[in-house]
Design a protein around this motif. Structure first.
Motif, mmCIF file in Angstrom:
data_model
loop_
_atom_site.group_PDB
_atom_site.id
_atom_site.type_symbol
_atom_site.label_atom_id
_atom_site.label_comp_id
_atom_site.label_asym_id
_atom_site.label_seq_id
_atom_site.Cartn_x
_atom_site.Cartn_y
_atom_site.Cartn_z
ATOM 1 N N VAL A 146 0.742 -1.270 0.083
ATOM 2 C CA VAL A 146 0.222 -0.253 -0.073
ATOM 3 C C VAL A 146 1.113 1.129 0.137
ATOM 4 C CG1 VAL A 146 -1.549 0.935 1.496
ATOM 5 C CG2 VAL A 146 -2.046 -0.842 1.417
ATOM 6 N N ILE A 147 2.022 1.116 1.014
ATOM 7 C CA ILE A 147 2.825 2.555 1.040
ATOM 8 C C ILE A 147 3.023 2.878 -0.507
ATOM 9 C CG2 ILE A 147 5.175 3.243 1.963
ATOM 10 C CD1 ILE A 147 2.013 3.107 3.763
ATOM 11 N N HIS A 148 4.195 1.869 -1.232
ATOM 12 C CA HIS A 148 5.225 1.261 -2.314
ATOM 13 C C HIS A 148 3.982 2.611 -3.268
ATOM 14 C CE1 HIS A 148 6.573 0.305 -5.504
ATOM 15 N NE2 HIS A 148 7.993 0.153 -5.777
ATOM 16 N N THR A 149 2.383 1.731 -3.194
ATOM 17 C CA THR A 149 1.571 2.066 -4.055
ATOM 18 C C THR A 149 1.133 3.812 -3.820
ATOM 19 O OG1 THR A 149 0.639 0.268 -3.985
ATOM 20 C CG2 THR A 149 -0.799 1.925 -5.150
ATOM 21 N N LEU A 150 0.352 4.139 -3.115
ATOM 22 C CA LEU A 150 0.755 5.404 -2.921
ATOM 23 C C LEU A 150 2.017 5.947 -2.675
ATOM 24 C CD1 LEU A 150 -1.008 5.322 1.105
ATOM 25 C CD2 LEU A 150 -2.087 5.887 -1.325
ATOM 26 N N GLU A 151 2.686 6.294 -2.548
ATOM 27 C CA GLU A 151 4.186 6.832 -2.961
ATOM 28 C C GLU A 151 4.523 7.079 -3.869
ATOM 29 O OE1 GLU A 151 6.838 7.085 0.800
ATOM 30 O OE2 GLU A 151 6.846 5.410 0.095
ATOM 31 N N GLY A 152 4.098 5.811 -5.145
ATOM 32 C CA GLY A 152 4.775 6.103 -6.006
ATOM 33 C C GLY A 152 3.859 6.286 -7.578
ATOM 34 N N GLN A 153 2.231 7.188 -6.853
ATOM 35 C CA GLN A 153 1.698 7.757 -7.021
ATOM 36 C C GLN A 153 2.111 9.604 -7.565
ATOM 37 O OE1 GLN A 153 -1.784 7.169 -8.706
ATOM 38 N NE2 GLN A 153 -1.544 5.159 -8.007
ATOM 39 N N GLN A 154 1.588 9.829 -8.826
ATOM 40 C CA GLN A 154 2.130 11.404 -9.262
ATOM 41 C C GLN A 154 4.371 11.567 -8.628
ATOM 42 O OE1 GLN A 154 -1.230 13.875 -7.584
ATOM 43 N NE2 GLN A 154 -2.280 12.679 -8.617
ATOM 44 N N GLY A 155 4.650 10.745 -8.614
ATOM 45 C CA GLY A 155 6.343 11.392 -8.612
ATOM 46 C C GLY A 155 5.859 11.219 -6.383
ATOM 47 N N ALA A 156 5.300 11.174 -5.723
ATOM 48 C CA ALA A 156 4.356 11.272 -4.120
ATOM 49 C C ALA A 156 6.347 11.083 -3.335
ATOM 50 C CB ALA A 156 3.476 10.499 -3.714
ATOM 51 N N ALA A 157 7.084 10.271 -3.957
ATOM 52 C CA ALA A 157 8.370 9.790 -3.382
ATOM 53 C C ALA A 157 8.865 10.279 -3.007
ATOM 54 C CB ALA A 157 8.001 8.893 -3.931
ATOM 55 N N SER A 158 9.108 11.319 -4.164
ATOM 56 C CA SER A 158 9.942 12.374 -4.565
ATOM 57 C C SER A 158 9.310 14.185 -3.781
ATOM 58 C CB SER A 158 10.750 12.517 -5.320
ATOM 59 O OG SER A 158 9.945 12.580 -6.697
ATOM 60 N N SER A 159 8.098 13.598 -3.598
ATOM 61 C CA SER A 159 7.790 14.966 -3.770
ATOM 62 C C SER A 159 7.711 15.772 -2.074
ATOM 63 C CB SER A 159 6.127 15.518 -4.269
ATOM 64 O OG SER A 159 6.140 14.860 -5.681
ATOM 65 N N GLN A 160 7.802 16.880 -1.738
ATOM 66 C CA GLN A 160 7.395 17.104 0.022
ATOM 67 C C GLN A 160 5.724 17.384 0.088
ATOM 68 O OE1 GLN A 160 9.468 20.637 0.915
ATOM 69 N NE2 GLN A 160 11.492 20.052 0.352
ATOM 70 N N ALA A 161 5.615 16.374 1.601
ATOM 71 C CA ALA A 161 4.074 16.395 2.248
ATOM 72 C C ALA A 161 3.274 18.117 2.307
ATOM 73 C CB ALA A 161 4.126 15.880 3.774
ATOM 74 N N PRO A 162 2.374 18.003 2.561
ATOM 75 C CA PRO A 162 1.417 17.779 2.052
ATOM 76 C C PRO A 162 1.447 17.667 0.784
ATOM 77 C CG PRO A 162 0.785 19.783 1.860
ATOM 78 C CD PRO A 162 1.723 19.433 2.614
ATOM 79 N N VAL A 163 0.541 16.070 -0.046
ATOM 80 C CA VAL A 163 1.154 15.388 -1.337
ATOM 81 C C VAL A 163 -0.478 15.045 -1.288
ATOM 82 C CG1 VAL A 163 1.776 14.148 -3.819
ATOM 83 C CG2 VAL A 163 2.902 14.736 -2.180
ATOM 84 N N GLN A 164 -0.899 15.926 -2.680
ATOM 85 C CA GLN A 164 -2.827 15.319 -2.601
ATOM 86 C C GLN A 164 -2.878 14.396 -3.972
ATOM 87 O OE1 GLN A 164 -6.720 17.621 -3.479
ATOM 88 N NE2 GLN A 164 -6.416 17.498 -1.248
ATOM 89 N N LEU A 165 -3.723 13.376 -3.742
ATOM 90 C CA LEU A 165 -3.395 12.488 -5.109
ATOM 91 C C LEU A 165 -4.669 12.322 -5.141
ATOM 92 C CD1 LEU A 165 -1.355 8.694 -3.451
ATOM 93 C CD2 LEU A 165 -0.395 11.162 -4.783
ATOM 94 N N THR A 166 -5.000 12.237 -6.095
ATOM 95 C CA THR A 166 -6.970 12.281 -6.555
ATOM 96 C C THR A 166 -7.285 11.160 -7.591
ATOM 97 O OG1 THR A 166 -6.481 14.041 -8.574
ATOM 98 C CG2 THR A 166 -6.679 15.229 -6.481
ATOM 99 N N GLN A 167 -8.286 11.571 -8.056
ATOM 100 C CA GLN A 167 -9.194 10.581 -8.219
ATOM 101 C C GLN A 167 -8.503 9.133 -8.055
ATOM 102 O OE1 GLN A 167 -11.489 10.735 -11.171
ATOM 103 N NE2 GLN A 167 -11.377 12.961 -9.561
#
Length: 214
Positions: A146-167
């Protein structure tokens, strides 16, 4: 072919555009299964408009999603050897495709040998992606996937929080990680209580770096 379809093809990478011209255009409504895993294959699909997901199901009906394909890309190339389809493909929105027969693809490769390298590169990339999916399924627990999937969305793993994942929905995550929607929802609720995420309708906000273990 309509003027609108002409414009869509003109926006493709040149080699893919010339391939698409060799095919027959077909429209598909949202949530239509275009390809079924295990069925004989004999054509390649160039996606002119829309988005599709590539997935497989087990005997109990549980689904695992391998990835999504956007307009401008193609799929179905894995069965050009005459073998069965290796996965199913469903539309995520209304789609327009160009269906190119095996014979037309072969002619395209003969006319444009440089496209063969692009096709081989695509096959290798997707094989690596499938291998990585299998590796995660074998080596990571559900939380890790689950963590791998969330962090892989829209480059979230390399982005600074907060990161909003939509759709993105709990069911989509569950299909990606090979778990039940209920289990994914429980994990996300726990992360929300811990202040790591904020949940909304088709929206997940990553508020801070997610813990490696839970």
């Amino acid at each position: 072919m309509t003027m609108e379809q002409d414009k869509l093809i003109a926006q493709l990478e040149p080699g893919v555009a010339r391939l698409a011209v060799r095919g027959i255009r077909r429209s598909y409504r949202k949530n239509t299964i275009i390809l079924n895993e295990g069925e004989p294959g004999g054509s390649l699909f160039v996606l002119l408009q829309g988005q599709v997901k590539v997935y497989a199901t087990d005997e109990s009906g549980r689904e695992i999603t391998f990835g999504t394909i956007q307009a401008g890309d193609y799929f179905g190339e894995m069965s050009l050897d005459g073998g069965p389809r290796s996965a199913s493909v469903m539309t995520m929105e209304n789609c327009l495709c160009s269906l190119v027969s095996r014979e037309a693809v072969q002619q395209h490769l003969a006319d444009e040998p440089s496209f063969a390298l692009s096709l081989v590169t695509q096959v290798i990339h997707r094989a690596r992606s499938a291998t990585e999916t299998a590796r995660r399924m074998a080596l990571l627990d559900v939380y890790g996937r689950v963590i791998h999937t969330l962090e892989g969305q829209q480059g979230a793993a390399s982005s600074q929080a907060p990161v909003q994942l939509t759709q993105i929905t709990h069911q989509q995550i569950a299909s990606r990680v090979g778990a039940s929607r209920e289990m994914v929802s429980r994990l996300l609720k726990d992360l929300e209580k811990g202040g790591y995420v904020e949940l909304g309708i088709k929206r997940i906000t990553l508020k801070k770096k997610l813990p490696a273990r839970w």
